[in-house]
Design a protein around this motif. Structure first.
Motif, PDB file in Angstrom:
ATOM      1  N   PHE A 254     -10.722  35.075  54.855  1.00 27.13           N
ATOM      2  CA  PHE A 254     -10.721  35.559  56.213  1.00 27.13           C
ATOM      3  C   PHE A 254     -10.195  34.485  57.186  1.00 27.13           C
ATOM      4  N   SER A 255     -11.495  33.357  56.927  1.00 23.09           N
ATOM      5  CA  SER A 255     -11.002  32.056  57.696  1.00 23.09           C
ATOM      6  C   SER A 255      -9.514  31.423  57.333  1.00 23.09           C
ATOM      7  N   GLN A 256      -9.223  31.347  56.316  1.00 21.27           N
ATOM      8  CA  GLN A 256      -7.885  30.799  55.932  1.00 21.27           C
ATOM      9  C   GLN A 256      -6.618  31.822  56.719  1.00 21.27           C
ATOM     10  N   GLN A 257      -6.902  33.055  56.440  1.00 13.45           N
ATOM     11  CA  GLN A 257      -6.092  33.852  57.076  1.00 13.45           C
ATOM     12  C   GLN A 257      -6.085  33.742  58.506  1.00 13.45           C
ATOM     13  N   LEU A 258      -7.084  33.869  59.087  1.00 11.65           N
ATOM     14  CA  LEU A 258      -7.176  33.733  60.681  1.00 11.65           C
ATOM     15  C   LEU A 258      -6.364  32.486  60.885  1.00 11.65           C
ATOM     16  N   LEU A 259      -6.720  31.380  60.608  1.00 10.54           N
ATOM     17  CA  LEU A 259      -6.200  29.965  60.959  1.00 10.54           C
ATOM     18  C   LEU A 259      -4.693  29.924  60.852  1.00 10.54           C
ATOM     19  N   ARG A 260      -4.330  30.449  59.644  1.00  9.38           N
ATOM     20  CA  ARG A 260      -2.668  30.647  59.530  1.00  9.38           C
ATOM     21  C   ARG A 260      -2.019  31.441  60.413  1.00  9.38           C
ATOM     22  N   LEU A 261      -2.799  32.691  60.831  1.00  7.60           N
ATOM     23  CA  LEU A 261      -2.175  33.432  62.038  1.00  7.60           C
ATOM     24  C   LEU A 261      -2.085  32.905  63.153  1.00  7.60           C
ATOM     25  N   ILE A 262      -3.224  32.070  63.463  1.00  4.11           N
ATOM     26  CA  ILE A 262      -3.448  31.224  64.579  1.00  4.11           C
ATOM     27  C   ILE A 262      -2.178  30.116  64.700  1.00  4.11           C
ATOM     28  N   ASP A 263      -1.814  29.319  63.837  1.00  8.32           N
ATOM     29  CA  ASP A 263      -0.727  28.711  63.602  1.00  8.32           C
ATOM     30  C   ASP A 263       0.379  29.264  63.806  1.00  8.32           C
ATOM     31  N   GLU A 264       0.568  30.715  63.056  1.00  3.73           N
ATOM     32  CA  GLU A 264       2.045  31.251  63.165  1.00  3.73           C
ATOM     33  C   GLU A 264       1.989  31.876  64.724  1.00  3.73           C
ATOM     34  N   SER A 265       1.000  32.082  65.315  1.00  2.50           N
ATOM     35  CA  SER A 265       1.131  32.638  66.836  1.00  2.50           C
ATOM     36  C   SER A 265       1.557  31.501  67.571  1.00  2.50           C
ATOM     37  N   GLY A 266       1.568  30.232  67.388  1.00  2.00           N
ATOM     38  CA  GLY A 266       1.968  29.276  68.236  1.00  2.00           C
ATOM     39  C   GLY A 266       0.999  28.929  69.233  1.00  2.00           C
ATOM     40  N   HIS A 267      -0.173  29.700  69.353  1.00  2.00           N
ATOM     41  CA  HIS A 267      -0.993  29.413  70.521  1.00  2.00           C
ATOM     42  C   HIS A 267      -2.007  28.297  69.925  1.00  2.00           C
ATOM     43  N   GLY A 268      -2.526  27.731  70.861  1.00  2.00           N
ATOM     44  CA  GLY A 268      -3.649  26.701  70.093  1.00  2.00           C
ATOM     45  C   GLY A 268      -4.954  27.378  69.767  1.00  2.00           C
ATOM     46  N   ASP A 269      -6.033  27.032  69.135  1.00  2.00           N
ATOM     47  CA  ASP A 269      -7.096  27.630  68.837  1.00  2.00           C
ATOM     48  C   ASP A 269      -7.914  27.848  70.132  1.00  2.00           C
ATOM     49  N   SER A 270      -7.945  27.016  70.935  1.00  2.00           N
ATOM     50  CA  SER A 270      -8.980  27.421  72.121  1.00  2.00           C
ATOM     51  C   SER A 270      -8.418  28.547  72.821  1.00  2.00           C
ATOM     52  N   ALA A 271      -7.000  28.987  72.883  1.00  2.00           N
ATOM     53  CA  ALA A 271      -6.502  30.007  73.669  1.00  2.00           C
ATOM     54  C   ALA A 271      -6.664  31.343  72.891  1.00  2.00           C
ATOM     55  N   ILE A 272      -6.644  31.148  71.521  1.00  2.00           N
ATOM     56  CA  ILE A 272      -7.213  32.386  70.762  1.00  2.00           C
ATOM     57  C   ILE A 272      -8.459  32.699  70.857  1.00  2.00           C
ATOM     58  N   TYR A 273      -9.539  31.912  70.582  1.00  2.00           N
ATOM     59  CA  TYR A 273     -10.782  32.145  70.796  1.00  2.00           C
ATOM     60  C   TYR A 273     -11.398  32.394  71.932  1.00  2.00           C
ATOM     61  N   LYS A 274     -10.869  32.041  73.050  1.00  3.96           N
ATOM     62  CA  LYS A 274     -11.159  32.645  74.533  1.00  3.96           C
ATOM     63  C   LYS A 274     -10.487  34.009  74.255  1.00  3.96           C
ATOM     64  N   ARG A 275      -9.284  34.266  74.155  1.00  8.22           N
ATOM     65  CA  ARG A 275      -8.950  35.508  74.166  1.00  8.22           C
ATOM     66  C   ARG A 275      -9.432  36.525  73.335  1.00  8.22           C
ATOM     67  N   ALA A 276     -10.194  35.951  72.422  1.00  2.72           N
ATOM     68  CA  ALA A 276     -11.062  36.713  71.583  1.00  2.72           C
ATOM     69  C   ALA A 276     -12.463  37.017  72.005  1.00  2.72           C
ATOM     70  N   ASN A 277     -12.753  36.313  73.060  1.00  3.35           N
ATOM     71  CA  ASN A 277     -14.165  36.393  73.538  1.00  3.35           C
ATOM     72  C   ASN A 277     -15.163  35.721  72.454  1.00  3.35           C
ATOM     73  N   ILE A 278     -14.782  34.853  71.799  1.00  2.00           N
ATOM     74  CA  ILE A 278     -15.597  34.086  70.934  1.00  2.00           C
ATOM     75  C   ILE A 278     -16.002  32.789  71.530  1.00  2.00           C
ATOM     76  N   ASP A 279     -17.264  32.316  71.190  1.00  2.10           N
ATOM     77  CA  ASP A 279     -17.927  31.320  71.651  1.00  2.10           C
ATOM     78  C   ASP A 279     -17.407  30.027  70.802  1.00  2.10           C
ATOM     79  N   ARG A 280     -17.106  29.065  71.567  1.00  4.90           N
ATOM     80  CA  ARG A 280     -16.537  27.889  70.752  1.00  4.90           C
ATOM     81  C   ARG A 280     -17.224  27.545  69.614  1.00  4.90           C
ATOM     82  N   ARG A 281     -18.629  27.312  69.721  1.00  6.19           N
ATOM     83  CA  ARG A 281     -19.310  27.163  68.573  1.00  6.19           C
ATOM     84  C   ARG A 281     -19.370  27.971  67.493  1.00  6.19           C
ATOM     85  N   VAL A 282     -19.131  29.337  67.601  1.00  2.39           N
ATOM     86  CA  VAL A 282     -18.885  30.305  66.799  1.00  2.39           C
ATOM     87  C   VAL A 282     -17.542  30.119  65.821  1.00  2.39           C
TER      88      VAL A 282
END
Ligand code: AR6
Length: 362
Positions: A254-282
């Motif tokens: 799951f983690s590998q797929q997620l990180l790959r999809l984030i890379d492919e999306s062209g958005h940074g990590d923080s844009a994605i976890y914020k849009r996902a309503n996910i805490d930075r520490r999680v």
């Protein structure tokens, strides 16, 4: 979870700051304001408010929390509803925005709001809620803070009638019901496993799309339950790439797929976890542990943030051991938003809350 909606009494909330639905004179009033004054110590709070002198509509001021569990009280004066033509929406948006900015300036990491203006000031509850969710959501896309919207009673929470009925109709058409949920869920999981195994076999033996389509058709005829979670045969060709992707990446976690999809999306990590309503520490934990097992709501939240299609969502969920199921009301509601192309997690959570479902994010 950066943004949560809960039922409760705001005077009992342990947050760095709670927000008071005040009047411009900062006088003790009724509603949530009366409750906050009473619980904090009316005498001390009245003195502190008198010292400040007042607060214009849409603005915010801060006092100590006194006897409240919260360290601070942020007072904001909402607009009185006058039919909507008196700039009420912008003023109400400003209440949230200015209260949040003030919280940030005072180092608050957590803030709880009531639904401002939606009581004595008469703002239609569905519209007041829409503005609250939009303003808080906008703020959180740029900031790390835990914001809670505290809804006092059931009646105080209302989706717009149009949205409520549209989702209700979608649920009625697509929801498979709960009475046979355990059996159905188990069977679907087993059949999903079998289907993935079949897809893997197919991939090894044939690269011909028609063969895959034919086997799916055969598989569905034999087992109609697969229909609930897998694409129809005629859709298989169009989704060939997505199926190829699933098969080719079976070993990805799951983690590998997620990180790959984030890379492919062209958005940074923080844009994605914020849009996902996910805490930075999680998110950090997910990033550093390739075998991280997310909850279903976390996995769904990322699917929304990445704006995945229903198939893409299924693929990501599968990595975490879950299915997008017609026998889960939550899944059907999320699917409704995906099909509408609405990937605003805060709006989705607003709807999930209205239908008594747990919220997306972590
Ligand atoms: N916790 C959370 N929410 C609450 C609570 C509570 N303890 N009590 C009420 N609510 P209102 P307004 C909800 O009338 O419309 C005062 O006199 C309530 O169900 O408190 O902005 C002020 O001094 C409603 O949904 O605030 C002003 O003069 C929401 O809080 C005026 O009323 C807001 O209702 C402000 O009116």
């Amino acid at each position: 979870m950066p943004f949560e909606i809960i039922r409760g009494d705001i005077t009992k909330i342990e947050a760095d700051a709670v927000v008071n639905a005040a009047n411009t004179a900062l006088a003790q009033g009724g509603g949530v304001c009366g409750a906050i004054f009473a619980a904090a110590c009316a005498e001390k709070l009245t003195r502190a408010c008198a010292k400040i002198g007042g607060c214009a509509t849409g603005q915010a001021v801060i006092t100590k929390g006194y006897a409240l569990p919260a360290k601070y009280i942020i007072h904001t004066a909402g607009p009185v509803w006058q039919g909507g033509g008196q700039n009420e929406a912008a003023l109400l948006y400003d209440c949230y925005k200015n209260a949040l900015e003030l919280a940030k300036q005072n180092g608050c990491k957590s803030v709880a709001f009531p639904l401002i203006s939606s009581g004595i000031y008469g703002y239609p509850k569905d519209q007041a809620l829409r503005i609250a969710v939009t303003a808080i959501g906008d703020f959180l896309l740029g900031q790390d803070m835990a914001v809670t919207l505290v809804v006092f009673d059931r009646a105080a929470f209302a989706l717009s009638e149009k949205l409520y009925h549209a989702i209700k109709a979608y649920i009625d058409d697509h929801y498979a019901g709960t009475h046979y949920l355990p059996r159905l869920a188990k069977e679907q999981t087993l059949r999903l496993d079998a289907t993935v195994a079949l897809m893997r076999e197919e991939q090894e033996t044939f690269s011909d799309t028609m063969t895959v389509a034919a086997d799916f058709e055969a598989c569905e005829q034999e087992s109609p339950l697969i229909k609930a979670s897998m694409p129809a045969p005629q859709a298989v060709m169009a989704q060939k790439r997505s199926l190829d992707d699933v098969v080719a990446r079976l070993d990805e976690t799951f983690s590998q797929q997620l990180l790959r999809l984030i890379d492919e999306s062209g958005h940074g990590d923080s844009a994605i976890y914020k849009r996902a309503n996910i805490d930075r520490r999680v998110f950090s934990k997910i990033r550093s542990n390739k075998d991280y097992r997310p909850s279903k709501n976390t996995a769904l939240a990322f699917a929304v943030a990445l704006e995945l299609s229903a198939d893409g969502t299924r693929d990501l969920l599968m990595k975490a051991g879950f299915a997008l199921s017609r026998s889960s009301k939550l899944d059907v509601i999320v699917e409704y938003f995906i099909n509408k192309g609405n990937y605003n997690i805060f709006e989705i959570n607003e709807a999930l809350f209205a239908f008594d479902q747990s919220l997306l994010g972590a």
